[in-house]
Write a protein that holds these residues in place. Structure first.
Motif, short mmCIF file in Angstrom:
data_model
loop_
_atom_site.label_atom_id
_atom_site.label_comp_id
_atom_site.label_asym_id
_atom_site.label_seq_id
_atom_site.Cartn_x
_atom_site.Cartn_y
_atom_site.Cartn_z
N ALA A 95 30.18 -3.63 10.78
CA ALA A 95 30.14 -2.88 12.04
C ALA A 95 29.32 -3.64 13.08
O ALA A 95 29.68 -3.69 14.26
N ARG A 96 28.21 -4.27 12.65
CA ARG A 96 27.40 -5.05 13.59
C ARG A 96 28.17 -6.27 14.11
O ARG A 96 28.12 -6.59 15.29
N VAL A 97 28.90 -6.95 13.20
CA VAL A 97 29.70 -8.10 13.62
C VAL A 97 30.77 -7.68 14.62
O VAL A 97 31.00 -8.34 15.63
N ARG A 98 31.44 -6.54 14.34
CA ARG A 98 32.46 -6.03 15.26
C ARG A 98 31.86 -5.74 16.62
O ARG A 98 32.42 -6.12 17.66
N ASP A 99 30.70 -5.07 16.63
CA ASP A 99 30.07 -4.72 17.90
C ASP A 99 29.66 -5.98 18.68
O ASP A 99 29.82 -6.04 19.90
N ASP A 100 29.12 -6.98 17.97
CA ASP A 100 28.73 -8.23 18.63
C ASP A 100 29.95 -8.94 19.22
O ASP A 100 29.91 -9.45 20.34
N ALA A 101 31.04 -8.98 18.45
CA ALA A 101 32.25 -9.65 18.92
C ALA A 101 32.81 -8.94 20.16
O ALA A 101 33.22 -9.58 21.13
N LEU A 102 32.81 -7.61 20.15
CA LEU A 102 33.31 -6.86 21.31
C LEU A 102 32.40 -7.02 22.52
O LEU A 102 32.86 -7.09 23.66
N ARG A 103 31.08 -7.10 22.27
CA ARG A 103 30.14 -7.32 23.38
C ARG A 103 30.37 -8.70 24.00
O ARG A 103 30.40 -8.85 25.22
N GLN A 104 30.56 -9.71 23.14
CA GLN A 104 30.83 -11.05 23.65
C GLN A 104 32.17 -11.11 24.39
O GLN A 104 32.31 -11.82 25.38
N LEU A 105 33.14 -10.35 23.90
CA LEU A 105 34.43 -10.27 24.58
C LEU A 105 34.26 -9.68 25.97
O LEU A 105 34.85 -10.15 26.95
N GLY A 106 33.42 -8.65 26.09
CA GLY A 106 33.13 -8.06 27.40
C GLY A 106 32.45 -9.06 28.33
O GLY A 106 32.73 -9.11 29.52
#
Length: 144
Positions: A95-106
């Motif tokens: 879940a942390r990896v997903r959140d980091d990836a989505l934050r970087q995508l933003g």
């Protein structure tokens, strides 16, 4: 290209998280089924104990009641284990990896939004003003 890699990473992390959560729910269901089976055996033993007590003296009852108490202990332990919401560290990490990836995508999208007015502009002056306004808006939205 980095955007697609981030999306792929977020999708893989989400898939791993769902898989691990499903595994946890399956284990809880199996422990709950075990508790239900022992609860059924407890009920049967209590009926057998009542039948023996009514039919004969107290000798068979004590053995059946000891077994019923043992079954009750197993029911309580398995029920307690099934009710615990065990947090899976792998699912939390995913879940942390997903959140980091989505934050970087933003962040990537915000950078693209800042550069886009420069590319569309007829003159550099209009492009710089548009980029500054876009950066200010994206900055305000990112702080929320």
């Amino acid at each position: 290209m980095r955007v697609f890699r981030l999306l792929q990473l977020a999708a893989q992390a989400e898939g791993l998280r769902w898989k691990r959560m499903g595994r946890g729910y399956a284990i809880q269901a199996a422990l709950g089924a075990g508790a239900a089976a022992f609860a059924l055996m407890l009920l049967v033993m209590l009926h057998v104990a009542a039948l023996i007590w009514l039919a004969e003296g107290r000798s068979g009852v004590s053995a059946a009641l000891i077994l019923a108490v043992f079954d009750l202990v197993i029911v309580v332990v398995l029920g307690w284990l099934a009710s615990r919401p065990g947090a899976d560290p792998v699912a939390l990490g995913a879940a942390r990896v997903r959140d980091d990836a989505l934050r970087q995508l933003g962040d990537q999208a915000a950078r693209a939004a800042m550069v886009a007015p420069l590319l569309r502009s007829q003159t550099a002056k209009k492009g710089l003003v548009g980029a500054a306004v876009t950066a200010a808006v994206v900055g305000l939205l990112a702080r929320r």
